[in-house]
Structure formats: C-alpha cells, structure tokens
Design a protein around this motif. Structure first.
Motif, PDB file in Angstrom:
ATOM      1  N   THR A   1      41.260  31.931 -30.359  1.00 44.83           N
ATOM      2  CA  THR A   1      41.667  33.273 -30.032  1.00 44.83           C
ATOM      3  C   THR A   1      40.471  33.904 -29.643  1.00 44.83           C
ATOM      4  OG1 THR A   1      41.961  34.451 -31.771  1.00 44.83           O
ATOM      5  CG2 THR A   1      43.786  33.237 -31.376  1.00 44.83           C
ATOM      6  N   ALA A   2      40.735  34.922 -28.764  1.00 44.70           N
ATOM      7  CA  ALA A   2      39.757  35.876 -28.422  1.00 44.70           C
ATOM      8  C   ALA A   2      38.997  36.695 -29.626  1.00 44.70           C
ATOM      9  CB  ALA A   2      39.993  36.915 -27.240  1.00 44.70           C
ATOM     10  N   GLN A   3      40.295  37.138 -30.533  1.00 40.85           N
ATOM     11  CA  GLN A   3      39.359  37.570 -31.673  1.00 40.85           C
ATOM     12  C   GLN A   3      38.580  36.715 -32.711  1.00 40.85           C
ATOM     13  OE1 GLN A   3      42.901  39.475 -34.214  1.00 40.85           O
ATOM     14  NE2 GLN A   3      41.591  39.476 -35.956  1.00 40.85           N
ATOM     15  N   MET A   4      39.142  35.555 -32.870  1.00 39.88           N
ATOM     16  CA  MET A   4      38.091  34.728 -33.552  1.00 39.88           C
ATOM     17  C   MET A   4      36.798  34.351 -32.961  1.00 39.88           C
ATOM     18  SD  MET A   4      38.583  30.431 -34.116  1.00 39.88           S
ATOM     19  CE  MET A   4      39.894  30.453 -35.181  1.00 39.88           C
ATOM     20  N   GLY A   5      36.798  34.573 -31.583  1.00 43.50           N
ATOM     21  CA  GLY A   5      35.374  34.332 -30.949  1.00 43.50           C
ATOM     22  C   GLY A   5      34.459  35.829 -31.132  1.00 43.50           C
ATOM     23  N   GLN A   6      35.313  36.739 -31.384  1.00 42.65           N
ATOM     24  CA  GLN A   6      34.606  38.128 -31.468  1.00 42.65           C
ATOM     25  C   GLN A   6      34.094  38.327 -32.932  1.00 42.65           C
ATOM     26  OE1 GLN A   6      37.791  40.784 -30.542  1.00 42.65           O
ATOM     27  NE2 GLN A   6      37.412  40.591 -28.351  1.00 42.65           N
TER      28      GLN A   6
ATOM     29  N   ALA B   1      51.782  29.740 -26.124  1.00 42.53           N
ATOM     30  CA  ALA B   1      52.261  30.354 -25.014  1.00 42.53           C
ATOM     31  C   ALA B   1      52.680  29.563 -24.225  1.00 42.53           C
ATOM     32  CB  ALA B   1      51.565  31.517 -24.509  1.00 42.53           C
ATOM     33  N   GLY B   2      52.275  28.057 -24.365  1.00 41.82           N
ATOM     34  CA  GLY B   2      52.605  27.010 -23.324  1.00 41.82           C
ATOM     35  C   GLY B   2      51.668  27.296 -22.169  1.00 41.82           C
ATOM     36  N   ALA B   3      51.892  26.973 -21.036  1.00 36.10           N
ATOM     37  CA  ALA B   3      51.097  26.831 -19.739  1.00 36.10           C
ATOM     38  C   ALA B   3      50.426  28.363 -19.435  1.00 36.10           C
ATOM     39  CB  ALA B   3      51.906  26.501 -18.632  1.00 36.10           C
ATOM     40  N   ALA B   4      50.994  29.371 -20.283  1.00 37.16           N
ATOM     41  CA  ALA B   4      50.671  30.780 -19.994  1.00 37.16           C
ATOM     42  C   ALA B   4      49.321  30.989 -20.701  1.00 37.16           C
ATOM     43  CB  ALA B   4      51.646  31.531 -20.075  1.00 37.16           C
ATOM     44  N   SER B   5      49.030  30.026 -21.696  1.00 36.18           N
ATOM     45  CA  SER B   5      48.080  30.274 -22.673  1.00 36.18           C
ATOM     46  C   SER B   5      46.529  30.428 -22.158  1.00 36.18           C
ATOM     47  CB  SER B   5      47.980  28.965 -23.473  1.00 36.18           C
ATOM     48  OG  SER B   5      49.085  29.010 -24.246  1.00 36.18           O
ATOM     49  N   PHE B   6      46.699  29.953 -20.771  1.00 37.94           N
ATOM     50  CA  PHE B   6      45.474  30.127 -19.913  1.00 37.94           C
ATOM     51  C   PHE B   6      45.442  31.208 -19.062  1.00 37.94           C
ATOM     52  CE2 PHE B   6      45.389  25.798 -21.722  1.00 37.94           C
ATOM     53  CZ  PHE B   6      44.205  25.679 -22.554  1.00 37.94           C
ATOM     54  N   ASP B   7      46.282  31.742 -18.897  1.00 36.84           N
ATOM     55  CA  ASP B   7      46.544  32.605 -17.684  1.00 36.84           C
ATOM     56  C   ASP B   7      45.810  34.216 -18.358  1.00 36.84           C
ATOM     57  OD1 ASP B   7      47.094  34.437 -15.702  1.00 36.84           O
ATOM     58  OD2 ASP B   7      49.185  34.187 -15.982  1.00 36.84           O
ATOM     59  N   THR B   8      44.767  34.417 -17.744  1.00 37.40           N
ATOM     60  CA  THR B   8      43.969  35.630 -18.122  1.00 37.40           C
ATOM     61  C   THR B   8      44.192  36.861 -17.230  1.00 37.40           C
ATOM     62  OG1 THR B   8      41.999  34.963 -17.115  1.00 37.40           O
ATOM     63  CG2 THR B   8      42.319  34.509 -19.340  1.00 37.40           C
ATOM     64  N   SER B   9      45.085  36.742 -15.892  1.00 32.78           N
ATOM     65  CA  SER B   9      45.584  37.868 -15.363  1.00 32.78           C
ATOM     66  C   SER B   9      46.031  38.897 -15.881  1.00 32.78           C
ATOM     67  CB  SER B   9      46.439  37.260 -14.077  1.00 32.78           C
ATOM     68  OG  SER B   9      47.596  36.743 -14.511  1.00 32.78           O
ATOM     69  N   ASP B  10      46.245  39.893 -15.355  1.00 34.30           N
ATOM     70  CA  ASP B  10      46.880  40.881 -15.805  1.00 34.30           C
ATOM     71  C   ASP B  10      48.369  40.772 -16.706  1.00 34.30           C
ATOM     72  OD1 ASP B  10      44.720  42.679 -15.388  1.00 34.30           O
ATOM     73  OD2 ASP B  10      45.518  43.668 -13.498  1.00 34.30           O
ATOM     74  N   GLY B  11      48.438  40.908 -17.838  1.00 30.09           N
ATOM     75  CA  GLY B  11      49.518  40.541 -18.639  1.00 30.09           C
ATOM     76  C   GLY B  11      49.731  39.060 -18.997  1.00 30.09           C
ATOM     77  N   GLY B  12      48.644  38.127 -18.331  1.00 29.03           N
ATOM     78  CA  GLY B  12      48.945  36.883 -18.815  1.00 29.03           C
ATOM     79  C   GLY B  12      48.586  36.405 -20.262  1.00 29.03           C
ATOM     80  N   ALA B  13      49.267  35.537 -21.019  1.00 32.90           N
ATOM     81  CA  ALA B  13      49.073  35.334 -22.275  1.00 32.90           C
ATOM     82  C   ALA B  13      47.704  34.779 -22.624  1.00 32.90           C
ATOM     83  CB  ALA B  13      50.225  34.229 -22.598  1.00 32.90           C
ATOM     84  N   GLY B  14      46.987  34.281 -21.556  1.00 35.26           N
ATOM     85  CA  GLY B  14      45.685  33.835 -21.947  1.00 35.26           C
ATOM     86  C   GLY B  14      44.697  34.721 -22.393  1.00 35.26           C
ATOM     87  N   ALA B  15      45.002  36.164 -22.184  1.00 35.36           N
ATOM     88  CA  ALA B  15      43.928  37.256 -22.785  1.00 35.36           C
ATOM     89  C   ALA B  15      43.852  37.111 -24.323  1.00 35.36           C
ATOM     90  CB  ALA B  15      44.422  38.703 -22.589  1.00 35.36           C
ATOM     91  N   LYS B  16      44.846  36.666 -24.925  1.00 29.14           N
ATOM     92  CA  LYS B  16      44.846  36.401 -26.336  1.00 29.14           C
ATOM     93  C   LYS B  16      43.713  35.439 -26.568  1.00 29.14           C
ATOM     94  CE  LYS B  16      47.443  34.327 -30.349  1.00 29.14           C
ATOM     95  NZ  LYS B  16      48.666  33.813 -30.643  1.00 29.14           N
ATOM     96  N   ASN B  17      43.529  34.345 -25.866  1.00 33.90           N
ATOM     97  CA  ASN B  17      42.577  33.274 -26.075  1.00 33.90           C
ATOM     98  C   ASN B  17      41.162  33.648 -25.423  1.00 33.90           C
ATOM     99  OD1 ASN B  17      44.854  31.711 -27.100  1.00 33.90           O
ATOM    100  ND2 ASN B  17      45.044  30.628 -25.118  1.00 33.90           N
TER     101      ASN B  17
END
Length: 288
Positions: A29-34, A69-85
């Motif tokens: 996740t992004a937190q892990m990277g940070q 989050a399934g396929a949305a796991s890589f969606d980093t657009s506004d509101g996309g679940a990929g922001a977590k990653n």
C-alpha cells in the motif's frame, strides 16, 4: 517513529526492516511505501547502522499491490481505490518515488532477504537493494503485462541493469512467475538458501560488511557503482572516482585500513557518514 505496516528492528550493526502485513501476504500500500522510505532515511541518519536488511513477515516477502478492491485497485483517479496502493494522481510525486529514491540514494548497503513470493511491486520495490538473497521456495514475477499495466517503480531501468536487457525483456513481456533457481540463473539474486536460513544469511553479510569495511568508503562505493555502472564509457566516472580517492587518501580511515592490514588485525574505522563524506558528495545534487 511508530510504524503500522512495517517493523523496524536492530541486530547489532544491522537494521532489519520487515514488511508487516502477514495476513495480506504483505500486499503493498502507499502507507507501506511511505513507512519504508522513512525507515531507510532513518538508517541514513544513524551512524550505528552499517547495513539494512529488507524482508517480509510470515510466508511471503510481498505478493504485490493490495487488490482487495478488485480491478479498481489500480485506479488512482479522483476517488479511485488505487490511491490506497499508489497515492493520488493529483499534486506531486507518487509515493513510489519515495521508497525508490530512498533505497537508491541510501548511504548504507541494502540487502533483500526474499523469504517467499515477491511479485509485481513486491519485487520491483526491492530492485534498488544492493544484494539479494532468496529462500529456495521463493517465487518471483514481473506480472504487469498480465494485469494490463507497464512495469513501475523504475523497474524498466533497474531490472536491465541487474540482469541484462534480454533477460529483463523475457520476464517482463511474458509476465510469468518463476522460481528461485531461475532467479539465480538469471542474475536477479546472488544466493539461494534454505527457507529457514534466508534471514541468517542476510545477517551474516551485514555483519561481514560492518566488521571489515569503512562506512564512508561503502557509501561512496555503492553510489559510484549504481550511478556509473550503466554508463557506456568510464570517462564521466573518471572525473569523480579519482577525486574521491585523492580526498580520502590522507583520511584517518585509510590510515586505519592500511595499519590494520599490516598489523594483521581487525580494522576500527573512525569515519562516519554523518560528518566525513568528502567534498563533492552527493554530486548528483549539484555539489562539486
């Protein structure tokens, strides 16, 4: 500093950073990277740390991005679940550049101890480490093309530097998962050991570095190799390495290294990276 998704421990001169989401096979996740970036920089600022080991908790090293989050796991657009990653696409550098930059610019040698599967970002996050050791049961995969993605975390640069372009192309274009024996044959890892020996093998290397080498020399050496190893000619390097050798030639570290060799004893190098890096370091920041 308190960490939630990694563990930070010490074993003498070695710092052990453990990716610590074992219930999720250490999915990134992004937190892990940070947190990883912060821990690496913490080691840079601590002269008592002579080497850094990166490993995973539980059965695996890191199975890739969190895909809960399934396929949305890589969606980093506004509101996309990929922001977590991977963080948001808006306003500033991606979190991935943080841990890649921290590892690449590290003042301490870094050792990856692959205790299990390292797939997708789970392998690319460790490419900037200096030495890579794998358990015989470890699996690897640059699986991005099988997910409709390009390789990330700078891996299109790092991987060819480590294994050569033909091998990098084979692994990245097929996206297939391969075992530790193939990783060793292809040059991705330098050693394969029994699963219960991977951390002890990494610690043995870390302690060897701490026992025998000068911290300032090590910090310079890893940067010279990473930054100039890919060059097609040695001439840019020659403008740097000679100057650094001259700068350190009269240092207390060199006196101690030569003295220890002549007296047949273990060295006790006095130089510290916090205060004794030579003028002109880091040169990539515009110093001269």
């Amino acid at each position: 500093m308190n960490y939630e998704q990694i563990r930070f421990e010490r074993n003498g001169p070695a710092a052990i950073i453990t990716l610590d989401r074992p219930d999720n096979y250490n999915a990134y996740t992004a937190q892990m990277g940070q947190e990883l970036a912060a821990a690496i920089r913490r080691c840079d600022g601590d002269d008592s740390v002579r080497a850094v080991i990166l490993t995973g908790a539980g059965r695996h090293f890191c199975v890739g991005a969190d895909m809960s989050a399934g396929a949305a796991s890589f969606d980093t657009s506004d509101g996309g679940a990929g922001a977590k990653n991977f963080g948001s696409t808006k306003g500033g550098k991606r979190d991935g550049a943080g841990f890649v930059g921290a590892l690449y610019n590290s003042l301490k040698p870094t050792i990856a101890a692959f205790n299990g599967a390292a797939v997708g970002v789970g392998i690319t996050l460790a490419l900037p480490t200096d030495i890579k050791i794998a358990a015989s049961t470890a699996k690897f995969g640059f699986v991005f093309t099988q997910r409709g993605l390009p390789p990330e975390a700078g891996s299109a640069w790092f991987l060819p530097q480590i294994v050569g372009l033909p091998q990098a192309l084979k692994w990245c274009l097929t996206g297939r998962v391969f075992d530790a024996a193939e990783a060793l044959e292809g040059g991705l890892v330098s050693e394969v050991v029994a699963p219960d020996e991977v951390l002890s093998a990494a610690l043995k290397l870390a302690h060897e570095i701490a026992r025998n080498t000068a911290p300032v020399s090590v910090a310079l050496t890893r940067q010279l190799l990473w930054r100039y190893g890919p060059d097609s000619a040695p001439f840019d390097l020659l403008t740097k390495d000679g100057a650094f050798a001259l700068a350190l030639g009269a240092s207390d570290d060199v006196k101690e290294g030569v003295g220890a060799f002549l007296e047949k004893r273990a060295p006790a190098f006095p130089g510290k990276v916090s205060r004794d890096m030579p003028k002109g370091f880091p040169w990539w920041d515009g110093n001269s």
